[in-house]
Enzyme design. Sequence first.
Site, PDB file in Angstrom:
ATOM      1  N   GLU A  66      11.902  65.025 112.591  1.00  0.00           N
ATOM      2  CA  GLU A  66      12.171  64.843 114.023  1.00  0.00           C
ATOM      3  C   GLU A  66      13.482  64.076 114.125  1.00  0.00           C
ATOM      4  O   GLU A  66      13.562  62.918 113.714  1.00  0.00           O
ATOM      5  CB  GLU A  66      10.999  64.103 114.673  1.00  0.00           C
ATOM      6  CG  GLU A  66      10.775  64.488 116.133  1.00  0.00           C
ATOM      7  CD  GLU A  66      11.888  63.982 117.037  1.00  0.00           C
ATOM      8  OE1 GLU A  66      12.427  64.763 117.855  1.00  0.00           O
ATOM      9  OE2 GLU A  66      12.244  62.797 116.907  1.00  0.00           O
ATOM     10  N   GLU A 104      13.870  74.473 101.206  1.00  0.00           N
ATOM     11  CA  GLU A 104      12.937  73.728 100.336  1.00  0.00           C
ATOM     12  C   GLU A 104      11.495  74.179 100.536  1.00  0.00           C
ATOM     13  O   GLU A 104      10.614  73.785  99.777  1.00  0.00           O
ATOM     14  CB  GLU A 104      13.084  72.216 100.583  1.00  0.00           C
ATOM     15  CG  GLU A 104      12.453  71.655 101.844  1.00  0.00           C
ATOM     16  CD  GLU A 104      13.222  71.952 103.135  1.00  0.00           C
ATOM     17  OE1 GLU A 104      14.186  72.751 103.100  1.00  0.00           O
ATOM     18  OE2 GLU A 104      12.833  71.399 104.180  1.00  0.00           O
ATOM     19  N   CYS A 145      17.803  71.471 109.108  1.00  0.00           N
ATOM     20  CA  CYS A 145      17.073  71.452 110.381  1.00  0.00           C
ATOM     21  C   CYS A 145      17.346  70.148 111.157  1.00  0.00           C
ATOM     22  O   CYS A 145      18.443  69.991 111.677  1.00  0.00           O
ATOM     23  CB  CYS A 145      15.588  71.712 110.122  1.00  0.00           C
ATOM     24  SG  CYS A 145      14.735  72.279 111.589  1.00  0.00           S
ATOM     25  N   ARG A 180      10.701  75.081 114.594  1.00  0.00           N
ATOM     26  CA  ARG A 180      11.298  74.416 115.766  1.00  0.00           C
ATOM     27  C   ARG A 180      12.785  74.124 115.502  1.00  0.00           C
ATOM     28  O   ARG A 180      13.285  73.015 115.683  1.00  0.00           O
ATOM     29  CB  ARG A 180      10.544  73.142 116.131  1.00  0.00           C
ATOM     30  CG  ARG A 180       9.163  73.432 116.690  1.00  0.00           C
ATOM     31  CD  ARG A 180       8.395  72.185 117.078  1.00  0.00           C
ATOM     32  NE  ARG A 180       7.870  71.497 115.908  1.00  0.00           N
ATOM     33  CZ  ARG A 180       6.835  71.910 115.184  1.00  0.00           C
ATOM     34  NH1 ARG A 180       6.199  73.016 115.507  1.00  0.00           N
ATOM     35  NH2 ARG A 180       6.435  71.246 114.143  1.00  0.00           N
ATOM     36  N   HIS A 191      14.852  75.920 106.353  1.00  0.00           N
ATOM     37  CA  HIS A 191      14.333  75.033 105.306  1.00  0.00           C
ATOM     38  C   HIS A 191      14.254  75.754 103.954  1.00  0.00           C
ATOM     39  O   HIS A 191      13.186  76.263 103.605  1.00  0.00           O
ATOM     40  CB  HIS A 191      12.911  74.592 105.650  1.00  0.00           C
ATOM     41  CG  HIS A 191      12.798  73.702 106.834  1.00  0.00           C
ATOM     42  ND1 HIS A 191      12.747  72.330 106.732  1.00  0.00           N
ATOM     43  CD2 HIS A 191      12.706  73.982 108.149  1.00  0.00           C
ATOM     44  CE1 HIS A 191      12.631  71.806 107.942  1.00  0.00           C
ATOM     45  NE2 HIS A 191      12.603  72.780 108.812  1.00  0.00           N
TER      46      HIS A 191
HETATM   47  N1  GLN Z   1      12.859  70.273 116.347  1.00  0.00           N
HETATM   48  C1  GLN Z   1      13.196  69.205 115.443  1.00  0.00           C
HETATM   49  C2  GLN Z   1      14.223  68.286 116.092  1.00  0.00           C
HETATM   50  O1  GLN Z   1      14.867  68.665 117.020  1.00  0.00           O
HETATM   51  C3  GLN Z   1      13.733  69.725 114.122  1.00  0.00           C
HETATM   52  C4  GLN Z   1      12.652  70.511 113.430  1.00  0.00           C
HETATM   53  C5  GLN Z   1      12.717  70.489 111.943  1.00  0.00           C
HETATM   54  O2  GLN Z   1      13.426  69.687 111.330  1.00  0.00           O
HETATM   55  N2  GLN Z   1      11.917  71.318 111.338  1.00  0.00           N
HETATM   56  O3  GLN Z   1      14.378  67.173 115.684  1.00  0.00           O
END
Ligand code: GLN
Length: 209
Positions: free
Chosen positions: A48, A178, A79, A140, A176
């Site tokens: 996050e 990983e 991400c 996400r 990702h």
């Molecule tokens: N949606 C998350 C964000 O905005 C990122 C998602 C993820 O790292 N898998 O922080």
Amino acid sequence: MVTIGVLAVQGAFIEHIRKLNAVGVDSREVRLPGDFEDLDGLIVPGGESTTIGKLIDRFGLRDHIFAMASEGKPLWGTCAGLILLAQEVDEDTRGKEQPLLQLMDLRVRRNAFGSQLDSFETTLDVPVLGDTPIPAVFIRAPVVSDIGPDVEVLSRLPDGRIVAVRQGSIVGTAFHPELTDDDAFHRWFVELVRAGRHERSVATPTFSH
Ligand code: GLN
């Protein structure tokens, strides 16, 4: 021998550590300033991004990350990590008081695939990794919504949206690597780290608004 750190304050860091072990490189979980000692590269994982950004500042890690960037040591954000590296986040998707590292000259759009399709797996062409497409998991995920002139696009979705980028020593992926069985992206990043110092990457916002 090189040692690659994985920022381990929140999110999917264990999976990166496992991948680095699988490709035979020394790795270290990074939570405290002392953990940066003698690192040759750093991965900022998914999770996050607002939380990770706040913890970076709470634990006093920001200057250590900046020092690595200014020494040309490779950094890779996956991400949430890509979001943190961005110069800007699309205003309507930016978290309240969301701290950013702003090390790449690009803008990202968080949660770009919406709640109906919040995770999916696909295959992607990433020419720097060779001719074989790699599996890519998006959770996400953000996309890169604008780039400056020094940013190289490493991969796009079939609809043209940018999902992997490089600016000098700094790499970002919206997906990702990983979380798949494939280790091509990790092997490529390890080679970047082994190749040593790179041109310093400095983000100055140059894209149009
Ligand atoms: N949606 C998350 C964000 O905005 C990122 C998602 C993820 O790292 N898998 O922080």
